[in-house]
Design a protein around this motif. Structure first.
Motif, mmCIF file in Angstrom:
data_model
loop_
_atom_site.group_PDB
_atom_site.id
_atom_site.type_symbol
_atom_site.label_atom_id
_atom_site.label_comp_id
_atom_site.label_asym_id
_atom_site.label_seq_id
_atom_site.Cartn_x
_atom_site.Cartn_y
_atom_site.Cartn_z
ATOM 1 N N GLN A 230 0.832 -1.213 0.000
ATOM 2 C CA GLN A 230 0.000 0.000 0.000
ATOM 3 C C GLN A 230 0.858 1.250 0.000
ATOM 4 O O GLN A 230 0.523 2.246 -0.654
ATOM 5 C CB GLN A 230 -0.946 -0.012 1.201
ATOM 6 C CG GLN A 230 -2.019 1.081 1.183
ATOM 7 C CD GLN A 230 -2.965 0.970 0.009
ATOM 8 O OE1 GLN A 230 -2.571 1.131 -1.158
ATOM 9 N NE2 GLN A 230 -4.224 0.705 0.295
ATOM 10 N N ARG A 231 1.996 1.211 0.678
ATOM 11 C CA ARG A 231 2.897 2.369 0.638
ATOM 12 C C ARG A 231 3.445 2.568 -0.781
ATOM 13 O O ARG A 231 3.580 3.707 -1.239
ATOM 14 C CB ARG A 231 4.042 2.185 1.634
ATOM 15 C CG ARG A 231 3.640 2.484 3.075
ATOM 16 C CD ARG A 231 4.838 2.447 3.992
ATOM 17 N NE ARG A 231 5.212 1.082 4.328
ATOM 18 C CZ ARG A 231 6.398 0.746 4.853
ATOM 19 N NH1 ARG A 231 7.330 1.669 5.053
ATOM 20 N NH2 ARG A 231 6.660 -0.518 5.163
ATOM 21 N N ILE A 232 3.738 1.470 -1.464
ATOM 22 C CA ILE A 232 4.189 1.583 -2.859
ATOM 23 C C ILE A 232 3.065 2.139 -3.729
ATOM 24 O O ILE A 232 3.299 2.969 -4.629
ATOM 25 C CB ILE A 232 4.652 0.212 -3.392
ATOM 26 C CG1 ILE A 232 5.880 -0.283 -2.611
ATOM 27 C CG2 ILE A 232 4.962 0.292 -4.885
ATOM 28 C CD1 ILE A 232 7.080 0.632 -2.688
ATOM 29 N N ALA A 233 1.832 1.704 -3.480
ATOM 30 C CA ALA A 233 0.691 2.206 -4.252
ATOM 31 C C ALA A 233 0.523 3.716 -4.059
ATOM 32 O O ALA A 233 0.213 4.449 -5.012
ATOM 33 C CB ALA A 233 -0.582 1.472 -3.844
ATOM 34 N N ILE A 234 0.748 4.198 -2.851
ATOM 35 C CA ILE A 234 0.670 5.642 -2.603
ATOM 36 C C ILE A 234 1.808 6.357 -3.335
ATOM 37 O O ILE A 234 1.596 7.410 -3.957
ATOM 38 C CB ILE A 234 0.716 5.940 -1.086
ATOM 39 C CG1 ILE A 234 -0.513 5.327 -0.392
ATOM 40 C CG2 ILE A 234 0.766 7.444 -0.837
ATOM 41 C CD1 ILE A 234 -0.468 5.402 1.123
ATOM 42 N N CYS A 235 3.002 5.780 -3.262
ATOM 43 C CA CYS A 235 4.126 6.373 -3.996
ATOM 44 C C CYS A 235 3.836 6.443 -5.494
ATOM 45 O O CYS A 235 4.180 7.416 -6.162
ATOM 46 C CB CYS A 235 5.400 5.558 -3.756
ATOM 47 S SG CYS A 235 6.145 5.770 -2.132
ATOM 48 N N PRO B 224 -4.176 -5.695 11.010
ATOM 49 C CA PRO B 224 -4.033 -4.597 11.985
ATOM 50 C C PRO B 224 -2.596 -4.201 12.279
ATOM 51 O O PRO B 224 -2.309 -3.042 12.571
ATOM 52 C CB PRO B 224 -4.720 -5.165 13.236
ATOM 53 C CG PRO B 224 -5.734 -6.120 12.701
ATOM 54 C CD PRO B 224 -5.095 -6.736 11.488
ATOM 55 N N THR B 225 -1.658 -5.151 12.188
ATOM 56 C CA THR B 225 -0.262 -4.829 12.475
ATOM 57 C C THR B 225 0.361 -3.950 11.395
ATOM 58 O O THR B 225 1.421 -3.350 11.615
ATOM 59 C CB THR B 225 0.573 -6.118 12.607
ATOM 60 O OG1 THR B 225 0.490 -6.858 11.375
ATOM 61 C CG2 THR B 225 0.052 -6.982 13.736
ATOM 62 N N MET B 226 -0.280 -3.874 10.218
ATOM 63 C CA MET B 226 0.280 -3.107 9.100
ATOM 64 C C MET B 226 -0.396 -1.749 8.914
ATOM 65 O O MET B 226 0.081 -0.930 8.134
ATOM 66 C CB MET B 226 0.136 -3.910 7.797
ATOM 67 C CG MET B 226 0.812 -5.258 7.826
ATOM 68 S SD MET B 226 0.481 -6.204 6.324
ATOM 69 C CE MET B 226 1.228 -7.772 6.754
ATOM 70 N N VAL B 227 -1.498 -1.533 9.624
ATOM 71 C CA VAL B 227 -2.247 -0.288 9.445
ATOM 72 C C VAL B 227 -1.401 0.918 9.816
ATOM 73 O O VAL B 227 -1.385 1.940 9.126
ATOM 74 C CB VAL B 227 -3.551 -0.316 10.280
ATOM 75 C CG1 VAL B 227 -4.210 1.062 10.310
ATOM 76 C CG2 VAL B 227 -4.519 -1.353 9.713
ATOM 77 N N GLY B 228 -0.661 0.800 10.916
ATOM 78 C CA GLY B 228 0.101 1.933 11.429
ATOM 79 C C GLY B 228 1.106 2.486 10.450
ATOM 80 O O GLY B 228 1.284 3.704 10.346
ATOM 81 N N GLU B 229 1.777 1.603 9.679
ATOM 82 C CA GLU B 229 2.800 2.090 8.754
ATOM 83 C C GLU B 229 2.199 2.894 7.609
ATOM 84 O O GLU B 229 2.797 3.865 7.136
ATOM 85 C CB GLU B 229 3.628 0.922 8.215
ATOM 86 C CG GLU B 229 2.868 -0.117 7.431
ATOM 87 C CD GLU B 229 3.684 -1.376 7.187
ATOM 88 O OE1 GLU B 229 4.065 -1.597 6.017
ATOM 89 O OE2 GLU B 229 3.937 -2.127 8.155
ATOM 90 N N VAL B 230 1.001 2.511 7.166
ATOM 91 C CA VAL B 230 0.344 3.265 6.098
ATOM 92 C C VAL B 230 -0.154 4.606 6.637
ATOM 93 O O VAL B 230 -0.009 5.650 5.989
ATOM 94 C CB VAL B 230 -0.812 2.453 5.488
ATOM 95 C CG1 VAL B 230 -1.593 3.290 4.476
ATOM 96 C CG2 VAL B 230 -0.272 1.191 4.833
ATOM 97 N N LEU B 231 -0.748 4.599 7.821
ATOM 98 C CA LEU B 231 -1.224 5.847 8.414
ATOM 99 C C LEU B 231 -0.060 6.808 8.675
ATOM 100 O O LEU B 231 -0.212 8.027 8.531
ATOM 101 C CB LEU B 231 -1.979 5.562 9.717
ATOM 102 C CG LEU B 231 -3.268 4.747 9.581
ATOM 103 C CD1 LEU B 231 -3.942 4.600 10.949
ATOM 104 C CD2 LEU B 231 -4.232 5.380 8.585
ATOM 105 N N ALA B 232 1.103 6.261 9.028
ATOM 106 C CA ALA B 232 2.274 7.115 9.264
ATOM 107 C C ALA B 232 2.668 7.835 7.979
ATOM 108 O O ALA B 232 3.027 9.022 7.996
ATOM 109 C CB ALA B 232 3.431 6.280 9.792
#
Length: 380
Positions: free
Chosen positions: A145-150, A171-179
């Motif tokens: 998802q971070r790559i998709a945003i990039c 849930p463990t991965m949500v925080g990195e995307v929100l950051a």
């Protein structure tokens, strides 16, 4: 300056009208959180902005150009907006670097060298430089998802649209995307975010839109919407209110059905047994107080009651509305113990058990009388 203007936007699917005469202006740099129940039109609204869904009527103006205009260059206007979906939609047969570079080279005419430099700059900002040549299938959901945003940012958009970008993540991965989204918010990126992450919406947004009934049901600052919502459906959504209602139309009402209904309501939503018993007892006692005090022997009662339970803070509110010939507030009854009588508290309990009990255990008691209707609210 408005970067998005929406005027009287409507969209239906067959007989189902999802959006009705929705109008909105968004300023450059503004961060908008869009919240609401599933099916209320949040995602449809975002898709209409890019004409991924064609509106039935209305105008959409993006950075001064009407994308809904008859002769609009839709693809050109779309490039001013980047869309991030629930699913990542990365090209599975291309590595990360190629996913980031293909659109700027083919659509913007950028050189490969310039595009790769921009790609590595974004990868560095999100801590994924080492994944430049990884295949999407070898990345975690949060990394994808971070790559998709990039990838959206590679097109240098003026607006980013997020359609529940964390809903497909563990849930463990949500925080990195929100950051990453917080980082973009600090960089003054214009953002429209459909989200169920209420804490994130409160923290990042400048304005919150609550969608219901085919459009923007209520809007305002995060403080207003999350702390002091004004409209009924917003309050219910924010506090995740669950409701149980019942009516009393005769003196010899079915008390066992009332107790059974409250018990089932408590079981369904995990209300503690002690609180459920308190609700049963307080409803029973107050109903009898109202029947004996607000109505003559020849009158049948007309009482509507509702129990509301908030999943967010485990608080309950019981509201009673009843019509009578005059004002009747049972909390204004003068009990013997209030007057300093020699009668002990047990005498008061015999006469007005409900009032004595509620005064002791309720966190808040409210009463009002308007248009021949008495209303009592009790919070625990």
């Amino acid at each position: 300056m408005s970067i998005i203007q929406v005027k009287n936007l409507s969209k239906s699917f067959g007989n189902l009208q999802v959006l009705k005469n929705l109008s909105l202006e968004i300023s450059e740099g503004e961060k908008i959180a869009i919240i609401g129940a599933s099916g209320c039109g949040k995602s449809v609204f975002l898709r209409c902005l890019e004409l991924l869904e064609i509106p039935d009527s209305g105008e959409i103006i993006i950075d001064g150009e009407e994308i809904t205009g008859k002769h609009a260059d839709v693809n050109k206007i779309r490039r001013k907006m980047g869309m991030v979906y629930q699913k990542f939609y990365l090209f599975s047969h291309m590595d990360v670097l190629e996913n980031l570079c293909i659109a700027p080279v083919k659509l913007l005419g950028m050189s490969r060298a310039e595009t790769e430099k921009r790609a590595f700059d974004w990868l560095a900002k999100v801590g994924l430089t080492s994944k430049a040549h990884a295949m999407p299938g070898n990345l975690s959901g949060g990394q994808q998802q971070r790559i998709a945003i990039c990838r959206s940012l590679m097109m240098n958009p003026k607006v980013l649209l997020f359609d529940e970008p964390t809903s497909a993540l563990d849930p463990t991965m949500v925080g990195e995307v929100l950051a990453m989204m917080r980082m973009l918010a600090k960089d003054n990126m214009t953002m429209l975010i459909v989200t169920h992450e209420m804490n994130f919406a409160r923290e990042v947004s400048d304005r919150v839109l609550f969608f219901a009934d085919g459009g923007i049901y209520e809007q305002g600052s995060p403080e207003k919407i999350f702390d002091n919502p004004e409209r009924e459906k917003t309050i219910a959504f924010i506090h995740k209110l669950k409701h149980f209602t019942f009516e009393i139309r005769e003196r010899n009402f079915d008390l066992m059905a009332l107790h059974g209904g409250i018990h089932a309501f408590a079981e369904r939503y995990g209300i503690a047994k002690k609180l459920a018993y308190r609700l049963q007892l307080s409803c029973e006692e107050l109903i009898y107080e109202i029947i004996s005090g607000a109505y003559t022997q020849n009158q049948e009662p007309n009482i509507f009651a509702e129990i509301s339970y908030s999943e967010t803070d485990n608080r309950t509110k019981t509201a009673f509305e009843f019509k009578s010939d005059s004002r009747f507030n049972p909390f204004e009854l003068e009990l013997e113990s209030d007057l300093g009588s020699d009668l002990d508290l047990e005498s008061d309990l015999d006469a007005h058990l409900g009032i004595v009990m509620l005064r002791k255990i309720a966190s808040d008691l409210r009463y009002e009388f308007a248009n021949d209707v008495n209303r009592i609210e009790i919070e625990f």
